[in-house]
Scaffold this active site. Structure first.
Site, PDB file in Angstrom:
ATOM      1  N   HIS A 168      63.302 -10.130 -19.802  1.00 46.26           N
ATOM      2  CA  HIS A 168      62.100 -10.116 -18.961  1.00 46.26           C
ATOM      3  C   HIS A 168      61.691  -8.676 -18.702  1.00 46.26           C
ATOM      4  CE1 HIS A 168      59.897 -11.549 -15.048  1.00 46.26           C
ATOM      5  NE2 HIS A 168      59.183 -10.687 -15.762  1.00 46.26           N
TER       6      HIS A 168
ATOM      7  N   GLU B 271      54.964  -4.794 -18.543  1.00 45.99           N
ATOM      8  CA  GLU B 271      56.306  -4.264 -18.300  1.00 45.99           C
ATOM      9  C   GLU B 271      56.352  -2.751 -18.490  1.00 45.99           C
ATOM     10  OE1 GLU B 271      59.022  -5.843 -17.092  1.00 45.99           O
ATOM     11  OE2 GLU B 271      57.619  -7.489 -16.775  1.00 45.99           O
TER      12      GLU B 271
ATOM     13  N   HIS C 171      56.782  -0.732 -15.055  1.00 44.99           N
ATOM     14  CA  HIS C 171      58.192  -0.333 -14.965  1.00 44.99           C
ATOM     15  C   HIS C 171      58.593   0.770 -15.949  1.00 44.99           C
ATOM     16  CE1 HIS C 171      58.817  -3.746 -12.300  1.00 44.99           C
ATOM     17  NE2 HIS C 171      58.262  -4.541 -13.211  1.00 44.99           N
TER      18      HIS C 171
END
Length: 244
Positions: A63, A115, A119
């Site tokens: 994930h 993502e 992040h």
């Protein structure tokens, strides 16, 4: 005549220069959360069939790898560097399609872009997209959670205590502190933590991560074959309803 600028003016000029040059620095962080998802519990539509036909069938997929702080503030979108598949090697991109897919319908590129933007731009220990995504995939492959759990005798499609499941995860990572999420009692995700370095060595997750685990005292770890049977039963029920 030499004009001496005040410290305030110098800082202001530096700030303006950085805005113009897009040189925003990545934030510091304390640890990584490595989040794995269990597709049989969360996949939707054609994504389920794609997963089941891939090499990742009955395996955890990635994930995300999230730079995190011990405090309440969490790093997010630390630079303006956009996601681009062209920044990835063909090997990394091919592995992402198998082991880091979108299984909920958003599309792979949209998922990876999210993502990276939220992040990856804060993971300052890596030099760009290629290193970030490749390192996360390597971590996933290095401890192969599903195979490790099965080798301990943890059975799929049966109810078990959440604490026993977490203990199995911790035996594989070698450190205490992990979290599990559930959807309607079925395991949907596992989160473990690593040190804030490119080596991604496992470290205990803080209580703030462990306590966010959404599973109750027990859970089921469903296989993709059971998911197929459930979908077939649902389809049969729909056929009966339509026929009636």
């Amino acid at each position: 005549t030499v004009t001496v600028m005040s410290g305030t003016k110098v800082l202001a000029l530096v700030a303006i220069f950085c805005v113009l040059a897009n040189c925003a620095a990545a934030e510091d962080f304390d640890y990584f959360v490595f989040a794995l998802q269990w597709p049989p519990s969360v996949c939707t539509g054609s994504n389920c069939a794609t997963y089941e036909k891939s090499a990742a069938d009955d395996q955890f997929t990635v994930h995300g790898l999230w730079a995190s702080d011990y405090g309440s503030h969490q790093p997010s979108q630390c630079t303006d560097v956009p996601f681009s598949e062209n920044s990835l090697s063909s090997s990394t991109l091919n592995n992402m399609k198998v082991y880091w897919p979108s299984v909920t319908g958003s599309g792979d590129e949209s998922f990876w872009s999210h993502e990276w933007t939220k992040h990856g731009t804060c993971a300052s220990v890596f030099n760009g997209e290629e290193q970030f995504f490749a390192a996360a995939l390597q971590l996933r492959n290095s401890f192969n959670l599903a195979n490790g759990l099965r080798s301990q005798g943890i059975e799929m499609d049966r109810s078990m205590s959440t604490s026993d499941f977490i203990a199995g995860v911790e035996k594989i990572t070698g450190v205490k502190g992990a979290a599990a999420d559930c959807t309607r009692g079925d395991l949907s995700a596992v989160r473990v933590c690593t040190k804030p370095s490119a080596s991604l060595e496992f470290t205990p997750c803080p209580d703030s991560v462990v306590q966010r685990g959404s599973c109750s005292s027990s859970l089921r770890w469903p296989s993709s074959s059971e998911k197929k049977e459930m979908l077939l039963k649902d389809a049969e029920m729909d056929t009966v309803i339509i026929a009636n």
